[in-house]
Design a protein around this motif. Structure first.
Motif, mmCIF file in Angstrom:
data_model
loop_
_atom_site.group_PDB
_atom_site.id
_atom_site.type_symbol
_atom_site.label_atom_id
_atom_site.label_comp_id
_atom_site.label_asym_id
_atom_site.label_seq_id
_atom_site.Cartn_x
_atom_site.Cartn_y
_atom_site.Cartn_z
ATOM 1 N N SER A 34 0.565 -1.006 -0.020
ATOM 2 C CA SER A 34 -0.205 -0.308 -0.042
ATOM 3 C C SER A 34 0.799 1.342 0.090
ATOM 4 O O SER A 34 0.299 2.681 -0.796
ATOM 5 C CB SER A 34 -0.874 -0.277 1.801
ATOM 6 O OG SER A 34 -0.021 0.282 2.722
ATOM 7 N N ASN A 35 2.478 1.249 0.604
ATOM 8 C CA ASN A 35 2.958 2.500 0.613
ATOM 9 C C ASN A 35 4.629 1.442 0.330
ATOM 10 O O ASN A 35 4.920 0.487 0.549
ATOM 11 C CB ASN A 35 2.370 3.173 1.669
ATOM 12 C CG ASN A 35 2.656 2.629 2.829
ATOM 13 O OD1 ASN A 35 3.734 2.086 3.590
ATOM 14 N ND2 ASN A 35 1.956 2.831 4.147
ATOM 15 N N TRP A 36 5.055 2.500 0.471
ATOM 16 C CA TRP A 36 6.909 2.580 0.222
ATOM 17 C C TRP A 36 7.518 1.785 1.778
ATOM 18 O O TRP A 36 8.927 0.765 1.530
ATOM 19 C CB TRP A 36 7.623 4.066 -0.329
ATOM 20 C CG TRP A 36 7.665 3.107 -1.545
ATOM 21 C CD1 TRP A 36 6.754 3.933 -2.508
ATOM 22 C CD2 TRP A 36 8.691 2.447 -2.166
ATOM 23 N NE1 TRP A 36 7.668 3.320 -3.583
ATOM 24 C CE2 TRP A 36 7.927 2.174 -3.980
ATOM 25 C CE3 TRP A 36 9.455 1.147 -1.609
ATOM 26 C CZ2 TRP A 36 9.208 1.207 -4.759
ATOM 27 C CZ3 TRP A 36 9.411 0.589 -2.945
ATOM 28 C CH2 TRP A 36 9.661 0.614 -4.069
ATOM 29 N N ARG A 39 6.089 -2.016 1.009
ATOM 30 C CA ARG A 39 6.871 -2.173 -0.793
ATOM 31 C C ARG A 39 8.208 -2.208 0.112
ATOM 32 O O ARG A 39 8.710 -3.682 -0.691
ATOM 33 C CB ARG A 39 6.577 -1.372 -1.258
ATOM 34 C CG ARG A 39 6.227 -1.338 -2.315
ATOM 35 C CD ARG A 39 5.652 -0.059 -3.177
ATOM 36 N NE ARG A 39 3.479 -0.291 -3.961
ATOM 37 C CZ ARG A 39 3.851 0.662 -4.505
ATOM 38 N NH1 ARG A 39 4.713 1.610 -5.016
ATOM 39 N NH2 ARG A 39 2.764 0.393 -4.936
ATOM 40 N N SER A 110 9.990 9.338 -0.729
ATOM 41 C CA SER A 110 10.099 9.020 0.534
ATOM 42 C C SER A 110 11.320 7.957 0.945
ATOM 43 O O SER A 110 11.993 7.845 -0.296
ATOM 44 C CB SER A 110 9.101 7.702 0.735
ATOM 45 O OG SER A 110 9.382 6.569 0.366
ATOM 46 N N GLN A 113 11.251 4.372 0.011
ATOM 47 C CA GLN A 113 11.395 4.546 -1.270
ATOM 48 C C GLN A 113 12.630 4.305 -2.224
ATOM 49 O O GLN A 113 13.474 3.855 -3.253
ATOM 50 C CB GLN A 113 10.630 5.619 -2.181
ATOM 51 C CG GLN A 113 10.449 5.189 -3.801
ATOM 52 C CD GLN A 113 9.459 6.405 -4.409
ATOM 53 O OE1 GLN A 113 8.999 6.820 -3.840
ATOM 54 N NE2 GLN A 113 9.485 6.177 -5.463
#
Length: 170
Positions: A34-36, A39, A110, A113
């Protein structure tokens, strides 16, 4: 946010055809985050898991692949690391590059990321991550803090050191 330049060469498209479905699967799992923050964890867990798999003796790897994998997965994993853990560790940046390539993101926004983009084989990914870090001192500080504080990320960096040492000696 920092823009990611268009890649000059595709790692994914130049990878062996039988490896592409495996790389697509890795990218699909990462893109499901859903977000870094999520991930980054997925990337680290996937690649550290593959590293552990290839650290097994060849006979055990073969037995595990014949028990639970599809033939395509077995062929893909074997083509990625025929020589064992050392060879697999040298291709980790290629795997990261292929995963990020399939995500086709346009910007970095971010620390998580940027940290993953630093591990890519693509100079464009690395340059974008570095530019994001330099754009604001807080960005660079947050990435350095992540590198020191995240055990999984540090382990992944240690395993990738083989690739970077080999590239520097060439």
């Amino acid at each position: 946010m920092t823009a990611i330049a268009t890649l000059s060469r595709s790692v994914f498209e130049t990878s062996p055809e039988k490896l592409q479905p495996f790389l697509e699967g890795l990218a699909a799992r990462v893109s499901g985050g859903s977000n870094w923050m999520v991930r980054k964890k997925i990337v680290c867990d996937l690649l550290l898991g593959l590293d552990a798999f290839f650290a097994l003796p060849a006979a055990e790897r073969q037995a595990l692949m014949s028990d639970g994998s599809t033939p395509a997965d077995s062929a893909a994993m074997e083509s990625g690391a025929e020589g064992g853990p050392e060879d697999f560790r040298r291709v980790l940046p290629i795997y990261v590059g292929a995963i990020l390539e399939r995500l086709a993101e346009k910007t970095i926004a971010s620390p998580e990321q940027a940290a993953i983009y630093l591990l890519s084989i693509h100079p464009e990914h690395q340059a974008a991550a570095e530019a994001w870090m330099l754009a604001d001192p807080r960005n660079g500080k947050s990435v350095r803090k992540l590198m020191r504080g995240d055990r999984r990320y540090r382990q992944l960096m240690d395993r990738m050191a083989d690739h970077w040492r080999a590239a520097a000696s060439n």
